[in-house]
Enzyme design. Structure first.
Site, short mmCIF file in Angstrom:
data_model
loop_
_atom_site.label_atom_id
_atom_site.label_comp_id
_atom_site.label_asym_id
_atom_site.label_seq_id
_atom_site.Cartn_x
_atom_site.Cartn_y
_atom_site.Cartn_z
N LEU A 1 -4.09 -6.96 -7.21
CA LEU A 1 -3.54 -8.02 -8.67
C LEU A 1 -4.56 -9.08 -8.52
O LEU A 1 -4.74 -10.15 -8.34
CB LEU A 1 -2.33 -8.69 -7.63
CG LEU A 1 -1.43 -7.44 -7.35
CD1 LEU A 1 0.28 -8.27 -6.59
CD2 LEU A 1 -1.01 -6.67 -8.78
N HIS B 1 1.12 0.63 -13.48
CA HIS B 1 1.99 -0.08 -13.91
C HIS B 1 3.68 0.11 -13.37
O HIS B 1 3.49 1.14 -14.65
CB HIS B 1 1.51 -0.88 -15.08
CG HIS B 1 2.21 -2.38 -15.60
ND1 HIS B 1 2.20 -3.00 -14.59
CD2 HIS B 1 3.00 -2.22 -16.03
CE1 HIS B 1 2.77 -4.28 -15.81
NE2 HIS B 1 3.21 -3.21 -16.28
N GLU C 1 6.39 6.03 -9.49
CA GLU C 1 4.75 5.80 -8.91
C GLU C 1 3.80 6.48 -8.22
O GLU C 1 3.23 7.42 -8.18
CB GLU C 1 4.43 4.25 -8.47
CG GLU C 1 5.28 3.41 -9.00
CD GLU C 1 4.88 1.50 -8.98
OE1 GLU C 1 4.07 1.69 -8.57
OE2 GLU C 1 5.76 1.53 -9.02
N ASN D 1 1.39 3.42 -2.40
CA ASN D 1 1.09 4.21 -3.36
C ASN D 1 -0.11 4.45 -2.74
O ASN D 1 -0.50 5.18 -2.73
CB ASN D 1 0.47 3.30 -4.34
CG ASN D 1 1.30 3.20 -5.57
OD1 ASN D 1 2.28 4.31 -5.94
ND2 ASN D 1 2.17 2.49 -5.92
N ASP E 1 -3.62 -4.36 -18.99
CA ASP E 1 -2.49 -3.02 -19.63
C ASP E 1 -2.74 -2.39 -20.95
O ASP E 1 -1.86 -1.84 -21.37
CB ASP E 1 -1.20 -2.92 -19.03
CG ASP E 1 -1.28 -4.18 -17.87
OD1 ASP E 1 -1.76 -3.54 -16.62
OD2 ASP E 1 -0.47 -5.24 -17.38
N GLY F 1 0.97 -1.32 0.08
CA GLY F 1 -0.37 -0.24 -0.18
C GLY F 1 0.79 1.21 -0.12
O GLY F 1 -0.07 2.37 0.49
N ASN G 1 -4.97 2.67 -13.12
CA ASN G 1 -4.27 1.50 -12.71
C ASN G 1 -3.09 2.38 -13.23
O ASN G 1 -2.53 2.72 -13.80
CB ASN G 1 -4.26 0.27 -13.42
CG ASN G 1 -3.62 -0.68 -13.11
OD1 ASN G 1 -3.57 -1.18 -11.34
ND2 ASN G 1 -2.34 -1.33 -14.09
C1 GAR Z 1 3.24 -1.21 -7.51
O1 GAR Z 1 4.21 -1.48 -7.67
C2 GAR Z 1 2.54 -1.35 -8.11
O2 GAR Z 1 2.64 -0.05 -9.64
C3 GAR Z 1 2.45 -2.83 -8.61
O3 GAR Z 1 2.75 -3.41 -7.92
C4 GAR Z 1 2.91 -2.75 -6.51
C5 GAR Z 1 2.32 -2.46 -5.82
O4 GAR Z 1 3.24 -1.32 -4.38
N1 GAR Z 1 1.36 -3.40 -9.55
C6 GAR Z 1 1.21 -4.37 -10.91
O5 GAR Z 1 2.08 -4.84 -10.77
C7 GAR Z 1 0.32 -3.78 -11.65
N2 GAR Z 1 -0.07 -4.74 -12.81
P1 GAR Z 1 2.43 -1.42 -3.38
O6 GAR Z 1 1.51 -2.10 -2.17
O7 GAR Z 1 3.55 -0.61 -2.09
O8 GAR Z 1 1.76 0.57 -3.70
#
Ligand code: GAR
Length: 197
Positions: free
Chosen positions: A91, A110, A181, A14, A151, A12, A108
């Site tokens: 996910l 990525h 991000e 992001n 995507d 989490g 989203n």
């Molecule tokens: C992030 O790097 C996000 O971009 C990726 O999962 C991570 C989650 O981190 N998402 C994907 O790969 C989607 N295809 P977080 O839970 O610390 O935000």
């Protein structure tokens, strides 16, 4: 006020960038109506709780099959009545019905420069492993609208990040988060909120 629901599966960070952005005023005119998580052990749930944001765990494990899980997930979303759904490290494959219902209202993040290193099987650390295995020198992150593909939706924003000698997937993942991000996603939400009025 743009009402957003943030969907998460893991750490989490992001989600935290969005919470902080709203608190600091870099994301304007936005409120988090709720956080939905598919994984009971995710630290993201704790982050929501720490900030007093309503958080809901809807785990496939609690349902007989995918149809029942999808129905429960959609019911919660509808109840929260979002203007925008933000997938922040979520996910789970979205129910088709949800994509139709919330068309152009789901975004989203990525962790690569789409169309490189995206699509089925490219998520989380796997993306950064593939980047290092291929030996590219530049990677980054992409914010995009979500359509029926994986995507494939319209790109909103991208930011490049250098791959450095000696990077491990974990080191690279952290750099992509820090440099791309955690800035890109809050900026995209702020822009959508400004257009929302
Ligand atoms: C992030 O790097 C996000 O971009 C990726 O999962 C991570 C989650 O981190 N998402 C994907 O790969 C989607 N295809 P977080 O839970 O610390 O935000």
């Amino acid at each position: 006020m743009l009402r957003i629901v943030v969907c998460v599966s893991g750490g989490g960070t992001n989600l935290q960038a969005i919470i902080d952005g709203i608190a600091e005023g870099t994301i304007r005119n936005t409120e988090i109506a709720g956080v939905i998580c598919n994984n009971a052990g995710a630290y993201a749930l704790k982050r929501a709780e720490n900030s007093g944001i309503p958080a809901f765990c809807i785990s496939p494990k609690a349902y007989r099959d995918r149809t029942e899980f999808n129905a429960a997930f959609l019911e919660k979303l509808d109840e929260l009545n979002p203007d925008l759904i933000v997938l922040a490290g979520f996910l789970v494959i979205l129910p088709e019905e949800m994509i139709g219902k919330y068309r152009d209202r789901i975004i989203n993040i990525h962790p690569s420069l789409i169309p490189s290193f995206c699509g089925t099987g490219y998520y989380g650390l796997k993306v950064h492993e593939a980047v290092l295995a291929r030996g590219v020198k530049v990677t980054g992150a992409t914010v995009h609208y979500v359509d029926e593909g994986t995507d494939t939706g319209r790109i909103i924003a991208q930011k490049a990040v250098e791959v450095l000698e000696g990077d491990t997937p974990e080191i690279l993942q952290r750099r992509v988060m820090e440099q791309a991000e955690w800035k890109l996603l809050p900026e995209a939400i702020d822009r959508i909120a400004a257009a929302h009025g």
